[in-house]
Design an enzyme around this catalytic site. Structure first.
Site, PDB file in Angstrom:
ATOM      1  CG  PHE A 156      -1.852  -1.067   1.377  1.00  0.00           C
ATOM      2  CD1 PHE A 156      -1.538  -2.204   2.078  1.00  0.00           C
ATOM      3  CD2 PHE A 156      -3.090  -0.958   0.778  1.00  0.00           C
ATOM      4  CE1 PHE A 156      -2.451  -3.234   2.186  1.00  0.00           C
ATOM      5  CE2 PHE A 156      -4.013  -1.988   0.882  1.00  0.00           C
ATOM      6  CZ  PHE A 156      -3.688  -3.132   1.584  1.00  0.00           C
ATOM      7  CG  ASP A 157       1.112   5.791  -1.741  1.00  0.00           C
ATOM      8  OD1 ASP A 157       0.367   6.710  -2.107  1.00  0.00           O
ATOM      9  OD2 ASP A 157       2.250   5.961  -1.287  1.00  0.00           O
ATOM     10  CE  LYS A 158       2.222   8.184   5.782  1.00  0.00           C
ATOM     11  NZ  LYS A 158       1.259   9.180   6.283  1.00  0.00           N
ATOM     12  CE  LYS A 203       5.950   5.578  -2.287  1.00  0.00           C
ATOM     13  NZ  LYS A 203       4.782   6.439  -2.487  1.00  0.00           N
TER      14      LYS A 203
END
Lengths: 616, 77
Positions: free
Chosen positions: A310-312, A490
Site C-alpha cells: 500500500f501507498d500510505k 517503491k
C-alpha cells in the site's frame, strides 16, 4: 425461410416433445407401431431442421460445429430406422439450447443492469435556439444541452450556466449530492437531483467515463486467459477430430450406431462454455459491487496474490493532513510563521496545504528565486532572507545547525507519527512543525479481512519518515513498513518482491504511482473514477472505496475456484461418457445427449452461483 | 477506415461466436485482424474500408447465418 425455421426453435422443441410422448404412448400403451414410428419420425424431421440449417451455415464458413455432428448423428439414426433415438436426440439438443439461453441471460444480467443506467435521450439546443429531445447517440462534442431536475446527465461535460445538485453515486459511489455551478464538470449517467443546468458536451457516447466503464466490463467478460485460449484452440481441432474418429470407427466396425453415438458424446460443449460462464458471472458480481476485474487473467493472478503493498498517503490515510504540534525556536513567532506561510502558499503539496491552513490569515511576503528540492522541500528568498522549508534532509543540505533540543524534538515528533516540516531563516532553524494524517475509517477491519483471505504480507510504503510509517503499521497490523521512499524506491521494492516469487498487488494513487502500478501483477488505483485510475488499474475500485478490497479479493478467489470446478465437471463427464460407451451396454445416443446437455447446464448453473457471492 | 459495432440478439452457443467471426473475416473490405466477437455482450466489433464494403453488407452476412442484428454503430477511425 431459414430464418423462419431458426426463429421457431423453441416451438419446434415443444412440438417434438408432444410427438415423442404420442409416439411412446402409442407404442407402449396401444402397441401401435405405426403411430409410434410416424410421430417419432415427424418429430425427428421437425427437430433436425433448425439444427441442420445451423450446421449448413457453419460449414459454409468452414466451421465444424456441434450442429454438424448432431445432424450427421440424427441422419444416421434415421437411416438405421432408429427413430426413437433421432427424435429424442433432436429434442434434447433443442431443449438444452433453450435452457442454456435462459440461464446464460441470467448470468449476464449484471451488466444489463449497468447498461440500463445509461442515459438514452438528451435535450439538445438546435439552430433555432430551442431545446429538443434527441437520442443520446446524436449528441456531438460541443453541443449545448439542457439538463432538468430529475434527469440523467447524458454526456460528460462542463456547466455553462445554472446550478444544482448531482448524485454521482453511479460513478464515484458518493451518495451525498455534489453541488455544481458554472465551469464544474459533470459525468454521464449521474442524476441531477435538483436545479437546472446548461452544459456543453465534452465527451459523448463511448468516450464518457460511464461509457468506458461499460466497455471495460464487456471486454473483461470476454477477455480470455491462457487456459481459455488453449481450450478455444483445442475445441477448434477437437470437434472435427471427433467427426473423423466417428468415421474411422464406422469404417472399422460397420456399426453405425456406435459411430454416431461417438459423434454425440464427443461434443465439447461444457468445456468451452464452462470457464467463460464463471468469468462472466464473477465479473458481473464485481460490477454490481463497484469492482471491475479486468478479465479472467486478472482474476487468476489476483486470486493468488500473497503480498499487498500500500501507498500510505491518500490510500491508507485520508490524505488530508493536519498540523498536530509545533515547536518554535525564536521570539519572532509571527514573522517566522508569515515567512512559512508565504513559501508554503506556493506549493500544492498536502503538507504545505496543512501548514497554510493552520497558520490562517497572515501577511504574505513576496517569494523569489524558488528552488524546489526533490524529496526535501523548498528554498527561496523571502523579504531579503534565505528561507528553507522542508524535511531534515533539506536542513542538512542547507547546513542548518540542529541544536540538541531540536534533535530531541525531532525524535519525539517522529515517534508520535508526525510528518516533519522544518523552517530555517538564513541557515538558522526557526521552527519545527509536526503534521499528521488520519487513517481512513474502517481500514483496519478491511486489512484484517484480507489477512483472513490468506494474504500473508501487508506492506506500507511511503515518502514519509519511518516513524510515521511505523506507527501506521503498528496500528493497522501490517507486516512491514518502509518510509523515506521515493517513487523509484517503491517500484524497486516491488521488483524485489516479484523476484522472490511473490504475486504482488499494489494499491496506490493513480497519478503518482504509475510505475509501481504497472510493475505489480495487480495494480489497484484509488482514483475516484478518474481516467488514469480506470486505465491503469487491473482491478478498478469504481468509487475508490477501500472497503471493497476484501470483497474483490474474495470474489477473485471464488471465481478462480469456480472455473476449476467447471473444467473438472466438463472433462470428467466426457471421460465418463466415453468410458461407459466402451465398457458398458446401456450407453446410447439418447442417454449420451442427455448427459451432455445436463453437463452443460450443470456448468452454467455452477457459474451462476457466483452471481450471489458475498464476503462473509 | 471506419470502426463498427454491431449489436446482436443474445448469443448462446459458443460455436456461434466462431461462425460469426469466420463469416465476418471472410468479407472483402473487413480488416481481418480487427474482428472481435464479444460473446457475452453479443456484439461484433471490426474495422472496415467504407469504399469496399458497407456496414449493411456485413449485417446481411450475419443475418444470413441466422443471427438477428438489433442495431449497429459506425464511427470514423
Amino acid at each position: 425461410m431459414q430464418r423462419f425455421i431458426l426463429s421457431k426453435k423453441n416451438q419446434i422443441a415443444f412440438i417434438s416433445a408432444i410427438l415423442i410422448v404420442i409416439g411412446f404412448t402409442g407404442e407402449m400403451a396401444f402397441h401401435n407401431e405405426t403411430v409410434a414410428i410416424g410421430s417419432l419420425a415427424i418429430a425427428s424431421i421437425l427437430g433436425v431442421a433448425p439444427i441442420a440449417i445451423q450446421a449448413y451455415q457453419a460449414l459454409k464458413v468452414k466451421v465444424v460445429s456441434i450442429d454438424v455432428l448432431v445432424t450427421i448423428a440424427v441422419v444416421g439414426a434415421f437411416f438405421i430406422k432408429n427413430f426413437e433415438e433421432s427424435a429424442i436426440v433432436t429434442f434434447l439438443f433443442l431443449f438444452g439450447a433453450f435452457l442454456e439461453q435462459r440461464t446464460l441471460n441470467k448470468t449476464r444480467s449484471a451488466i444489463k443492469e449497468l447498461m440500463e443506467m445509461a442515459p438514452e435521450s438528451a435535450l439538445k439546443r438546435m439552430e433555432n435556439g430551442k431545446f429538443e429531445e434527441v437520442e443520446v447517440d446524436e449528441v456531438d462534442v460541443g453541443d449545448i444541452l439542457l439538463v432538468k431536475t430529475g434527469a440523467k446527465v447524458p454526456v460528460d461535460g462542463t456547466v455553462l450556466s445554472g446550478e444544482g445538485h448531482i448524485n454521482e453515486a453511479s460513478i464515484t459511489g458518493e451518495s451525498v449530492p455534489v453541488s455544481k455551478r458554472k465551469d464544474a464538470g459533470v459525468y454521464a449517467g449521474t442524476i441531477l437531483e435538483n436545479g437546472t443546468l446548461q452544459i456543453i458536451a465534452n465527451r459523448v457516447g463511448e468516450d464518457t467515463t460511464f461509457g468506458r466503464i461499460i466497455e471495460l466490463v464487456e471486454e473483461a467478460q470476454d477477455s480470455k486467459s491462457e487456459a481459455e485460449r488453449f481450450i478455444d484452440r483445442f475445441s477448434k481441432y477437437y470437434t472435427p477430430a471427433v467427426l473423423v474418429l466417428g468415421i474411422i470407427v464406422w469404417l472399422f466396425s460397420r456399426n453405425i450406431e456406435l459411430a454416431i453415438t461417438i459423434l454425440v458424446l464427443g461434443c465439447p460443449g461444457a468445456l468451452v462454455i464452462g470457464v467463460p460462464v464463471s468469468n462472466v458471472a464473477g465479473i458481473g458480481n464485481g460490477a454490481r459491487h463497484g469492482i471491475l476485474l479486468k478479465g479472467s487473467e486478472v482474476i487468476g493472478d489476483f486470486s493468488r496474490v500473497d503480498a499487498f503493498v500500500f501507498d500510505k498517503t491518500g490510500t491508507l490515510t485520508i490524505g488530508n493532513p493536519q498540523v498536530a504540534e509545533k515547536e518554535i525556536y525564536t521570539a519572532d513567532v509571527d514573522e517566522v510563521l508569515a515567512y512559512l506561510a508565504s513559501v508554503e502558499h506556493e506549493s500544492d503539496h498536502p503538507l504545505a496545504k496543512a501548514v497554510v491552513e493552520h497558520i490562517g490569515d497572515t501577511k504574505l511576503y513576496l517569494v523569489e528565486k524558488t528552488e524546489v528540492v526533490k524529496g526535501g522541500g523548498i528554498a527561496a528568498q523571502v523579504d531579503g532572507h534565505r528561507v528553507a522549508v522542508g524535511n531534515v534532509a533539506l536542513m542538512k543540505r542547507e547546513n542548518v545547525h540542529l541544536s540538541e533540543k531540536a534533535r530531541n524534538d525531532i525524535i519525539r515528533f517522529e515517534k508520535n507519527g508526525n510528518s516533519l516540516v522544518l523552517i530555517s531563516v538564513d541557515n538558522e532553524l526557526k521552527a519545527l512543525i509536526g503534521i499528521r494524517d488520519q487513517i481512513r475509517p474502517g481500514v483496519k477491519e478491511n486489512l484484517q479481512k484480507l489477512k483472513k483471505l490468506g494474504v500473508k504480507n501487508l506492506v506500507v510504503l511511503s515518502g514519509d519518515n519511518q516513524g510515521t510509517v511505523d506507527l501506521v503499521a503498528c496500528e493497522l497490523g501490517l507486516t512491514e513498513a518502509h518510509g523515506h521512499m521515493l517513487p523509484e524506491d517503491k517500484s524497486a521494492y516491488i521488483e524485489e518482491l516479484k523476484t522472490k516469487g511473490h504475486i504482488v498487488a499494489f494499491v496506490g494513487d493513480g497519478v503518482n504511482d504509475s510505475p509501481s502500478l504497472a510493475l505489480a501483477q495487480i495494480g489497484i488505483a484509488m482514483g475516484s473514477g478518474t481516467d488514469v485510475a480506470i486505465e491503469t488499474s487491473d482491478v478498478v475500485l469504481m468509487n475508490s472505496d477501500f472497503s471493497r478490497l476484501p470483497h474483490a479479493l474474495g470474489l477473485a478467489k471464488a471465481t478462480a475456484n469456480n472455473m476449476r470446478q467447471n473444467i473438472i465437471i466438463a472433462v470428467g463427464v466426457v471421460l465418463i461418457l466415453l468410458a461407459s460407451l466402451f465398457f458398458s451396454e446401456w450407453m446410447n445416443m439418447s442417454i449420451g445427449m442427455l448427459v451432455h446437455e445436463a453437463s452443460i447446464l450443470a456448468v452454467i448453473l455452477n457459474g451462476m452461483r457466483l452471481l450471489s457471492y458475498k464476503l462473509r | 477506415m471506419q470502426k463498427a459495432t454491431i449489436q446482436l440478439e443474445t448469443l448462446t452457443c459458443p460455436s456461434c461466436g466462431q461462425k460469426i467471426e469466420n463469416a465476418t473475416k471472410s468479407l472483402n473490405g473487413v480488416e481481418k485482424e480487427s474482428v472481435k466477437v464479444l460473446f457475452n455482450s453479443s456484439k461484433v466489433k471490426f474495422d472496415f474500408d467504407a469504399e469496399k464494403i458497407s456496414v449493411e453488407d456485413v449485417e446481411k452476412a450475419i443475418t444470413a447465418l441466422g443471427y438477428e442484428v438489433i442495431k449497429s454503430q459506425v464511427k470514423a477511425k
